[in-house]
Design an enzyme around this catalytic site. Structure first.
Site, short mmCIF file in Angstrom:
data_model
loop_
_atom_site.label_atom_id
_atom_site.label_comp_id
_atom_site.label_asym_id
_atom_site.label_seq_id
_atom_site.Cartn_x
_atom_site.Cartn_y
_atom_site.Cartn_z
N SER A 134 0.87 -1.19 0.00
CA SER A 134 0.00 0.00 0.00
C SER A 134 0.89 1.22 0.00
O SER A 134 2.05 1.17 0.46
CB SER A 134 -0.84 -0.02 1.28
OG SER A 134 -1.36 1.25 1.55
N TYR A 147 -2.33 -1.03 10.42
CA TYR A 147 -2.31 -1.21 8.96
C TYR A 147 -1.01 -0.65 8.39
O TYR A 147 -0.31 -1.33 7.63
CB TYR A 147 -3.52 -0.52 8.34
CG TYR A 147 -3.66 -0.71 6.84
CD1 TYR A 147 -4.31 -1.83 6.33
CD2 TYR A 147 -3.15 0.22 5.94
CE1 TYR A 147 -4.44 -2.01 4.95
CE2 TYR A 147 -3.28 0.05 4.57
CZ TYR A 147 -3.93 -1.07 4.08
OH TYR A 147 -4.05 -1.24 2.72
P1 NDP Z 1 -11.36 -6.38 -0.58
O1 NDP Z 1 -12.00 -6.26 0.75
O2 NDP Z 1 -12.18 -6.10 -1.79
O3 NDP Z 1 -10.72 -7.84 -0.71
C1 NDP Z 1 -9.94 -8.38 0.32
C2 NDP Z 1 -9.79 -9.87 0.10
O4 NDP Z 1 -8.94 -10.41 1.13
C3 NDP Z 1 -11.10 -10.62 0.18
O5 NDP Z 1 -11.10 -11.61 -0.82
C4 NDP Z 1 -11.07 -11.26 1.56
O6 NDP Z 1 -11.89 -12.42 1.54
C5 NDP Z 1 -9.58 -11.56 1.70
N1 NDP Z 1 -9.10 -11.74 3.05
C6 NDP Z 1 -9.16 -10.86 4.08
N2 NDP Z 1 -8.62 -11.41 5.19
C7 NDP Z 1 -8.19 -12.65 4.84
C8 NDP Z 1 -7.55 -13.69 5.53
N3 NDP Z 1 -7.25 -13.59 6.83
N4 NDP Z 1 -7.24 -14.83 4.87
C9 NDP Z 1 -7.57 -14.98 3.56
N5 NDP Z 1 -8.18 -14.03 2.85
C10 NDP Z 1 -8.50 -12.88 3.48
O7 NDP Z 1 -10.09 -5.41 -0.52
P2 NDP Z 1 -8.98 -4.99 -1.60
O8 NDP Z 1 -9.12 -5.77 -2.83
O9 NDP Z 1 -9.00 -3.53 -1.65
O10 NDP Z 1 -7.66 -5.40 -0.81
C11 NDP Z 1 -6.69 -6.30 -1.30
C12 NDP Z 1 -5.31 -5.86 -0.85
O11 NDP Z 1 -5.04 -4.58 -1.42
C13 NDP Z 1 -5.17 -5.70 0.68
O12 NDP Z 1 -3.94 -6.25 1.08
C14 NDP Z 1 -5.17 -4.19 0.86
O13 NDP Z 1 -4.45 -3.78 2.00
C15 NDP Z 1 -4.50 -3.73 -0.42
N6 NDP Z 1 -4.75 -2.33 -0.75
C16 NDP Z 1 -6.01 -1.90 -1.10
C17 NDP Z 1 -6.22 -0.57 -1.36
C18 NDP Z 1 -7.57 -0.03 -1.73
O14 NDP Z 1 -7.70 1.21 -1.85
N7 NDP Z 1 -8.57 -0.85 -1.95
C19 NDP Z 1 -5.13 0.42 -1.29
C20 NDP Z 1 -3.88 -0.15 -0.87
C21 NDP Z 1 -3.70 -1.46 -0.63
P3 NDP Z 1 -12.52 -13.18 2.82
O15 NDP Z 1 -13.24 -12.14 3.62
O16 NDP Z 1 -13.39 -14.21 2.19
O17 NDP Z 1 -11.38 -13.79 3.55
#
Ligand code: NDP
Length: 238
Positions: A134, A147
């Site tokens: 991020s 975070y």
């Molecule tokens: P979403 O919430 O859309 O997706 C997150 C995904 O992670 C889901 O599929 C969720 O599924 C999964 N997940 C969360 N916790 C766990 C876990 N403990 N084990 C396995 N799977 C897990 O968020 P984003 O797509 O935005 O986020 C993806 C990545 O991008 C993250 O690392 C986030 O920090 C990073 N990011 C996002 C930004 C943004 O603006 N959106 C900016 C900067 C970084 P489930 O709940 O089924 O486990």
């Protein structure tokens, strides 16, 4: 069976991970798609996909899922450590259990993904590890301390791992986006509209736009490694 190599994507049920899953599968890669509540993705019907409900904090469950996928599709050529969420709030009001779990998912989850594949990649002298970090991996932020600390650690893992394994032809990419329109707000129990308002109604990137950039990095020849990129909306001033 596809002749393209296996891609493993964590956090593939929504957002950036799901978008990447669709792009890798459309290019003919068999995929292992992981999240805690993953369900088959309709767009990927008839593709070579293994879905495994795994929490990335559980190394042994993650390792077994990867071994199961490798028995079907061959060794992992690319792993995208993407699973994560964001909590915004005052540290003083956040239960310690929530802080610990956040660090476990965002830091140990990445480490677990790396550990599950790195020995093979290193021995084979081929492979790509993509860590979804991020912008917060290089900036502090007072209302998301765990975070931002975690993402700083992710960037350090990426950079240190590159130093350790680049000589073994393993690529390590640190992708540092911000403001991507996904479900990231749902973990905080707020609507997208409320999330936008809290952030001052910024411009967002689409997950497809970020995924295209990641695909560009991935498709480069193995000897080219884009080690670290920040991807933000142009008009964002943070
Ligand atoms: P979403 O919430 O859309 O997706 C997150 C995904 O992670 C889901 O599929 C969720 O599924 C999964 N997940 C969360 N916790 C766990 C876990 N403990 N084990 C396995 N799977 C897990 O968020 P984003 O797509 O935005 O986020 C993806 C990545 O991008 C993250 O690392 C986030 O920090 C990073 N990011 C996002 C930004 C943004 O603006 N959106 C900016 C900067 C970084 P489930 O709940 O089924 O486990």
């Amino acid at each position: 069976m596809s002749n393209k190599p296996l891609a493993v994507i964590t956090g593939a049920s929504h957002g950036i991970g799901k978008t990447l899953a669709i792009k890798f599968a459309e290019e003919g890669h068999p995929c292992l798609l992981i999240s805690r509540h993953i369900e088959p993705i309709p767009e990927l019907e008839n593709k070579a996909i293994l879905y495994e409900k795994v929490d990335v904090t559980d190394f042994h469950a993650l390792q077994s899922a990867i071994q199961k996928a490798e028995a079907l599709y061959g060794k992992t050529e690319c792993i995208i450590n993407n699973a994560g969420f964001l909590n915004i709030g005052e540290l003083r009001d956040t239960p310690i259990e929530k802080c610990n779990y956040e660090l476990d998912v965002l830091v140990k989850g990445v480490l677990n993904g790396v550990k599950a594949v790195i020995s093979d990649m290193s021995a084979r002298k081929s492979g790509t590890i993509i860590n979804i970090s991020s912008l917060g991996d290089r900036k502090p932020y007072p209302q998301a301390i765990c975070y931002h600390a975690s993402k700083h650690a992710v960037r350090c893992i990426s950079e240190s791992l590159q130093m350790a394994e680049g000589k073994n032809n393993v690529r390590v990419l640190n992708i540092a986006p911000g403001l991507v329109k996904t479900n990231i707000h749902t973990n905080m129990g707020i609507s997208f509209e409320e999330y936008c308002r809290n952030l001052g109604n910024p411009t967002f990137l689409l997950p497809e736009e970020l995924a295209d950039i990641i695909m560009f990095c991935w498709r480069l020849p193995q000897h080219i490694c884009i080690r670290d990129i920040v991807v933000m909306p142009t008009d964002c001033t943070i």
